[in-house]
Design an enzyme around this catalytic site. Sequence first.
Site, PDB file in Angstrom:
ATOM      1  N   LYS A  65       0.844  -1.203   0.000  1.00 47.32           N
ATOM      2  CA  LYS A  65       0.000   0.000   0.000  1.00 47.32           C
ATOM      3  C   LYS A  65       0.870   1.240   0.000  1.00 47.32           C
ATOM      4  O   LYS A  65       0.650   2.178  -0.774  1.00 47.32           O
ATOM      5  CB  LYS A  65      -0.930   0.003   1.223  1.00 47.32           C
ATOM      6  CG  LYS A  65      -2.102  -0.946   1.071  1.00 47.32           C
ATOM      7  CD  LYS A  65      -2.860  -1.175   2.369  1.00 47.32           C
ATOM      8  CE  LYS A  65      -3.913  -2.247   2.167  1.00 47.32           C
ATOM      9  NZ  LYS A  65      -4.550  -2.714   3.390  1.00 47.32           N
TER      10      LYS A  65
ATOM     11  N   GLN B  80      -4.956  -1.297   9.597  1.00 48.92           N
ATOM     12  CA  GLN B  80      -4.899  -2.649   9.032  1.00 48.92           C
ATOM     13  C   GLN B  80      -5.541  -3.660   9.986  1.00 48.92           C
ATOM     14  O   GLN B  80      -5.173  -3.733  11.158  1.00 48.92           O
ATOM     15  CB  GLN B  80      -3.432  -3.018   8.758  1.00 48.92           C
ATOM     16  CG  GLN B  80      -3.245  -4.340   8.062  1.00 48.92           C
ATOM     17  CD  GLN B  80      -3.794  -4.359   6.634  1.00 48.92           C
ATOM     18  OE1 GLN B  80      -3.590  -3.435   5.866  1.00 48.92           O
ATOM     19  NE2 GLN B  80      -4.511  -5.406   6.294  1.00 48.92           N
TER      20      GLN B  80
ATOM     21  N   ASP C 269     -11.242   2.906   3.882  1.00 45.71           N
ATOM     22  CA  ASP C 269     -11.647   1.501   3.807  1.00 45.71           C
ATOM     23  C   ASP C 269     -13.166   1.378   3.676  1.00 45.71           C
ATOM     24  O   ASP C 269     -13.677   0.316   3.340  1.00 45.71           O
ATOM     25  CB  ASP C 269     -11.212   0.753   5.084  1.00 45.71           C
ATOM     26  CG  ASP C 269     -10.047  -0.180   4.824  1.00 45.71           C
ATOM     27  OD1 ASP C 269      -9.772  -0.478   3.645  1.00 45.71           O
ATOM     28  OD2 ASP C 269      -9.418  -0.616   5.805  1.00 45.71           O
TER      29      ASP C 269
END
Length: 292
Positions: A54, A98, A121
């Site tokens: 990422k 995460q 997200d």
Amino acid sequence: MAAFVIDGKVIAAKVRADVAADVARLKEQHGFVPGLAVVLVGEDPASKVYVRNKAQQTVECGMQSFEFKLAEDTPEEEVLELVRKLNADPAVNGILVQMPLPKHMDSNKVLELIDPLKDVDGFHPMNVGRLSIGERALAPCTPVGSVILARSFKDDLSGLNAVVVGRSNIVGKPMAQLLLRENCTVTIAHSRTKDLPDVVREADLVVAAIGKPEFVKGGWIKPGAIVIDVGINRVLKEDGKGKIVGDVEYAAAAQVAGAITPVPGGVGPMTIACLLKNTVEAALMQRGLMRA
Ligand code: NDP
């Protein structure tokens, strides 16, 4: 006739190129560079790889990447405090924590603290709700990428019978919402669905997000259907080596489908590309520069 193979690597590269062009334009016209902060708590090896990829792709698109790596035993309050700081930092347009977090932390508490405008997200209840009422929302990256793949084969999905197998909060449910937005007639199937093969046989568009290797059989696929395989399953080959397969019996399904995504090389590459796209969207929203 064998199905058209939807190449996720090529389409993800195009999404990243569009993001890079948007970033260059924002820099030139508005004098700012979007930034993405990624928070990793603990030592999960797969999470470490995701976070590294990422960060690398964020920089390649011309954005700023901020990485925060915290020890496994970090107190929850410290992670919450970091999220508060990132919420307040104008250089940070997107925040990603995460998952999975270590067991001593309440993931929902952490996710719900993220500013919904920075929630790239798309997991914050505010974005989940906005997506479900058809408002502008940051939507989860894997489903967003899956829709882009389906539309790369057939731009107008309107009126298609879509069957989403799987109802998780990160894939199945948002996928169904996005397909509803595309004017599909959506069925969500799950482990309690009766006669799943018959349900899938009705689908012009099948999305498999189950987590079971090659679970959806070729014989379930309606001739000409679009098949989007979200599954990532590691299995052992006869020679004892590992390989990755999807949730769809690819070889058989590819004989019947109109188009199909391979695993690997289908949905997988789209997830990070769409994270970067969401980061630009978030930056635009925060600055009141939204596209129509
Ligand atoms: P979850 O385990 O959270 O959800 C799986 C879903 O599949 C559940 O809704 C479950 O139903 C359903 N299911 C399980 N067994 C059956 C069955 N026998 N018949 C019908 N439905 C069934 O998984 P995720 O949604 O997180 O992930 C799904 C897959 O996608 C995994 O392989 C994962 O690795 C992959 N993935 C890939 C990503 C990418 O970037 N390409 C990103 C995220 C996930 P029920 O709710 O009834 O239990």
